[in-house]
Write a protein that holds these residues in place. Structure first.
Motif, PDB file in Angstrom:
ATOM      1  N   PRO A 137       0.814  -1.146   0.067  1.00 32.78           N
ATOM      2  CA  PRO A 137       0.060   0.026  -0.078  1.00 32.78           C
ATOM      3  C   PRO A 137       1.076   1.426   0.059  1.00 32.78           C
ATOM      4  O   PRO A 137       1.669   1.427   1.003  1.00 32.78           O
ATOM      5  N   LEU A 138       0.835   1.958  -0.972  1.00 30.16           N
ATOM      6  CA  LEU A 138       1.776   3.110  -1.122  1.00 30.16           C
ATOM      7  C   LEU A 138       0.798   4.380  -1.880  1.00 30.16           C
ATOM      8  O   LEU A 138       0.011   4.148  -2.772  1.00 30.16           O
ATOM      9  N   VAL A 139       1.267   5.789  -1.133  1.00 35.52           N
ATOM     10  CA  VAL A 139       0.547   6.670  -1.537  1.00 35.52           C
ATOM     11  C   VAL A 139       1.765   7.733  -1.950  1.00 35.52           C
ATOM     12  O   VAL A 139       2.948   7.701  -1.537  1.00 35.52           O
ATOM     13  N   LEU A 140       1.322   8.769  -2.448  1.00 34.26           N
ATOM     14  CA  LEU A 140       2.270   9.981  -2.970  1.00 34.26           C
ATOM     15  C   LEU A 140       1.639  11.321  -2.788  1.00 34.26           C
ATOM     16  O   LEU A 140       0.396  11.336  -2.598  1.00 34.26           O
ATOM     17  N   GLY A 178     -12.055  14.420  13.032  1.00 32.66           N
ATOM     18  CA  GLY A 178     -12.827  15.021  12.116  1.00 32.66           C
ATOM     19  C   GLY A 178     -12.650  14.585  10.540  1.00 32.66           C
ATOM     20  O   GLY A 178     -13.257  14.972   9.698  1.00 32.66           O
ATOM     21  N   ALA A 179     -11.228  14.292  10.532  1.00 37.91           N
ATOM     22  CA  ALA A 179     -10.878  14.070   8.958  1.00 37.91           C
ATOM     23  C   ALA A 179     -11.652  12.926   8.240  1.00 37.91           C
ATOM     24  O   ALA A 179     -12.276  11.946   9.081  1.00 37.91           O
ATOM     25  N   ALA A 180     -11.926  12.941   6.919  1.00 37.64           N
ATOM     26  CA  ALA A 180     -12.796  12.008   6.571  1.00 37.64           C
ATOM     27  C   ALA A 180     -11.873  10.588   6.092  1.00 37.64           C
ATOM     28  O   ALA A 180     -12.681   9.554   6.089  1.00 37.64           O
ATOM     29  N   ALA A 181     -10.543  10.927   6.215  1.00 37.89           N
ATOM     30  CA  ALA A 181      -9.744   9.405   6.163  1.00 37.89           C
ATOM     31  C   ALA A 181      -8.371   9.853   6.503  1.00 37.89           C
ATOM     32  O   ALA A 181      -8.154  11.157   6.515  1.00 37.89           O
ATOM     33  N   THR A 182      -7.800   9.026   7.098  1.00 42.46           N
ATOM     34  CA  THR A 182      -6.134   9.230   7.443  1.00 42.46           C
ATOM     35  C   THR A 182      -5.322   7.935   6.963  1.00 42.46           C
ATOM     36  O   THR A 182      -5.578   6.913   6.893  1.00 42.46           O
ATOM     37  N   PHE A 183      -4.124   8.187   6.619  1.00 44.17           N
ATOM     38  CA  PHE A 183      -3.070   7.324   6.140  1.00 44.17           C
ATOM     39  C   PHE A 183      -1.761   7.676   6.916  1.00 44.17           C
ATOM     40  O   PHE A 183      -1.304   8.767   6.983  1.00 44.17           O
ATOM     41  N   GLU A 184      -1.523   6.603   7.851  1.00 46.44           N
ATOM     42  CA  GLU A 184      -0.281   6.883   8.593  1.00 46.44           C
ATOM     43  C   GLU A 184       0.773   5.920   8.002  1.00 46.44           C
ATOM     44  O   GLU A 184       0.927   4.790   7.592  1.00 46.44           O
ATOM     45  N   CYS A 185       1.720   6.905   7.427  1.00 48.27           N
ATOM     46  CA  CYS A 185       2.889   6.413   6.381  1.00 48.27           C
ATOM     47  C   CYS A 185       4.127   6.452   6.984  1.00 48.27           C
ATOM     48  O   CYS A 185       4.762   7.471   7.602  1.00 48.27           O
ATOM     49  N   PHE A 186       4.955   5.177   6.627  1.00 52.61           N
ATOM     50  CA  PHE A 186       6.448   5.403   6.645  1.00 52.61           C
ATOM     51  C   PHE A 186       7.059   6.141   5.535  1.00 52.61           C
ATOM     52  O   PHE A 186       6.535   5.866   4.202  1.00 52.61           O
ATOM     53  N   ASN A 187       8.117   7.002   5.688  1.00 52.34           N
ATOM     54  CA  ASN A 187       8.711   7.791   4.732  1.00 52.34           C
ATOM     55  C   ASN A 187       9.439   7.091   3.769  1.00 52.34           C
ATOM     56  O   ASN A 187      10.690   7.010   4.035  1.00 52.34           O
ATOM     57  N   ARG A 188       8.951   6.207   2.870  1.00 51.81           N
ATOM     58  CA  ARG A 188       9.494   5.236   2.025  1.00 51.81           C
ATOM     59  C   ARG A 188      10.600   5.862   1.254  1.00 51.81           C
ATOM     60  O   ARG A 188      11.593   5.397   0.839  1.00 51.81           O
ATOM     61  N   SER A 189      10.284   6.883   0.299  1.00 53.41           N
ATOM     62  CA  SER A 189      11.062   7.425  -0.654  1.00 53.41           C
ATOM     63  C   SER A 189      10.796   8.696  -1.116  1.00 53.41           C
ATOM     64  O   SER A 189       9.648   9.007  -0.879  1.00 53.41           O
ATOM     65  N   ARG A 190      11.595   9.395  -1.702  1.00 52.99           N
ATOM     66  CA  ARG A 190      11.390  10.887  -2.304  1.00 52.99           C
ATOM     67  C   ARG A 190      12.375  10.777  -3.314  1.00 52.99           C
ATOM     68  O   ARG A 190      13.406  10.550  -3.910  1.00 52.99           O
ATOM     69  N   TYR A 191      11.576  11.615  -4.318  1.00 50.78           N
ATOM     70  CA  TYR A 191      12.238  12.024  -5.845  1.00 50.78           C
ATOM     71  C   TYR A 191      12.140  13.410  -5.895  1.00 50.78           C
ATOM     72  O   TYR A 191      11.045  14.165  -6.006  1.00 50.78           O
ATOM     73  N   GLU A 192      13.273  13.936  -6.289  1.00 49.16           N
ATOM     74  CA  GLU A 192      13.339  15.280  -6.544  1.00 49.16           C
ATOM     75  C   GLU A 192      12.872  15.578  -8.280  1.00 49.16           C
ATOM     76  O   GLU A 192      13.606  14.996  -9.016  1.00 49.16           O
ATOM     77  N   GLU A 193      12.220  16.164  -8.368  1.00 43.29           N
ATOM     78  CA  GLU A 193      11.638  16.929  -9.731  1.00 43.29           C
ATOM     79  C   GLU A 193      11.190  18.094  -9.942  1.00 43.29           C
ATOM     80  O   GLU A 193      10.327  18.661  -9.156  1.00 43.29           O
ATOM     81  N   GLY A 194      11.875  18.992 -10.664  1.00 46.72           N
ATOM     82  CA  GLY A 194      11.518  20.351 -10.990  1.00 46.72           C
ATOM     83  C   GLY A 194      12.104  20.991  -9.487  1.00 46.72           C
ATOM     84  O   GLY A 194      12.790  20.811  -8.610  1.00 46.72           O
ATOM     85  N   ASP A 195      10.900  21.914  -9.123  1.00 47.09           N
ATOM     86  CA  ASP A 195      10.940  22.512  -7.975  1.00 47.09           C
ATOM     87  C   ASP A 195      10.162  21.960  -6.656  1.00 47.09           C
ATOM     88  O   ASP A 195       9.970  22.634  -5.609  1.00 47.09           O
ATOM     89  N   HIS A 196       9.871  20.667  -7.041  1.00 51.55           N
ATOM     90  CA  HIS A 196       8.999  19.863  -5.861  1.00 51.55           C
ATOM     91  C   HIS A 196       9.920  18.650  -5.712  1.00 51.55           C
ATOM     92  O   HIS A 196      10.814  18.212  -6.391  1.00 51.55           O
ATOM     93  N   VAL A 197       9.431  17.977  -4.345  1.00 51.32           N
ATOM     94  CA  VAL A 197      10.107  16.552  -4.304  1.00 51.32           C
ATOM     95  C   VAL A 197       8.691  16.101  -3.905  1.00 51.32           C
ATOM     96  O   VAL A 197       7.765  15.976  -3.278  1.00 51.32           O
ATOM     97  N   ILE A 198       8.643  14.824  -4.621  1.00 52.85           N
ATOM     98  CA  ILE A 198       7.732  13.757  -4.414  1.00 52.85           C
ATOM     99  C   ILE A 198       7.985  12.673  -3.461  1.00 52.85           C
ATOM    100  O   ILE A 198       8.852  12.076  -3.525  1.00 52.85           O
ATOM    101  N   PHE A 199       7.208  12.802  -2.378  1.00 54.20           N
ATOM    102  CA  PHE A 199       7.158  11.852  -1.183  1.00 54.20           C
ATOM    103  C   PHE A 199       6.438  10.559  -1.637  1.00 54.20           C
ATOM    104  O   PHE A 199       5.307  10.730  -1.860  1.00 54.20           O
ATOM    105  N   VAL A 200       7.006   9.391  -1.554  1.00 50.43           N
ATOM    106  CA  VAL A 200       6.136   8.138  -1.531  1.00 50.43           C
ATOM    107  C   VAL A 200       5.977   7.619  -0.056  1.00 50.43           C
ATOM    108  O   VAL A 200       7.047   7.339   0.520  1.00 50.43           O
ATOM    109  N   GLY A 201       5.041   7.355   0.421  1.00 51.54           N
ATOM    110  CA  GLY A 201       4.603   6.584   1.770  1.00 51.54           C
ATOM    111  C   GLY A 201       4.138   5.406   1.693  1.00 51.54           C
ATOM    112  O   GLY A 201       3.389   5.124   0.864  1.00 51.54           O
ATOM    113  N   GLU A 202       4.675   4.515   2.574  1.00 50.57           N
ATOM    114  CA  GLU A 202       4.046   3.208   2.603  1.00 50.57           C
ATOM    115  C   GLU A 202       3.061   3.309   3.699  1.00 50.57           C
ATOM    116  O   GLU A 202       3.568   3.547   4.868  1.00 50.57           O
TER     117      GLU A 202
END
Length: 172
Positions: free
Chosen positions: A59-62, A122-146
């Motif tokens: 289960p991964l989100v970004l 009161g949040a509609a949903a929550t995801f508790e994530c391990f900070n699995r990986s990061r990718y630097e692209e342009g002016d942002h960093v993409i975080f992938v959480g497990e």
């Protein structure tokens, strides 16, 4: 041995940054607040609408964050964070966590998640994530959480964002 030709490159954009931003605004998104705790226990939180699923197994989100964001050091080095999908009645919270120079956490109700990441009440949903990986692209960093734990409030209506404004859902 002959050398291979250089890989193709994208053409320069034919539009302004404002045109790009306006076009991106046509994609309706949910609204999240990403939360964490620094190594010294300080609470960190920011509004983000760059959230997406990546994989069911594992289960991964970004989500992504501007490199210049003040919370970048805490979020890029911490082991865990939470992604809180806001409910329709949490517009004020989304605006507060998107504003610089305010006391974001004043009076905010939350519980402790994995490794201390705050889970917003009161949040509609929550995801508790391990900070699995990061990718630097342009002016942002993409975080992938497990995702280690998730929860959703059955029947909750999410807060939506489109064209620079907040909305609630309405079934067609």
């Amino acid at each position: 041995m002959p050398s291979s030709p250089p890989p193709p490159k994208a053409s320069p954009p034919s539009f302004s940054a404002q045109e790009f931003r306006s076009a991106l605004g046509m994609f309706a998104t949910g609204v999240t607040i990403v939360t964490a705790r620094t190594a010294t226990g300080e609470l960190v939180g920011l509004t983000a609408n760059s959230f997406n699923s990546v994989s069911l197994n594992p289960p991964l989100v970004l989500w992504s964050l501007a490199r210049a964001a003040g919370s970048m050091p805490a979020l890029s080095t911490g082991s865990h964070y939470a992604i809180n999908i806001l409910a329709a009645d949490q517009k004020a919270l989304a605006e507060r966590f998107a504003t610089k120079g305010v006391k974001r956490w004043a009076g905010v109700e939350f519980s402790e998640g994995v490794a201390g990441a705050p889970l917003l009440a009161g949040a509609a949903a929550t995801f508790e994530c391990f900070n699995r990986s990061r990718y630097e692209e342009g002016d942002h960093v993409i975080f992938v959480g497990e995702v280690e734990r998730c929860h959703h409030a059955a029947g909750a209506s999410p807060l939506l964002f489109h064209g620079g404004r907040f909305y609630t859902e309405h079934a067609l």
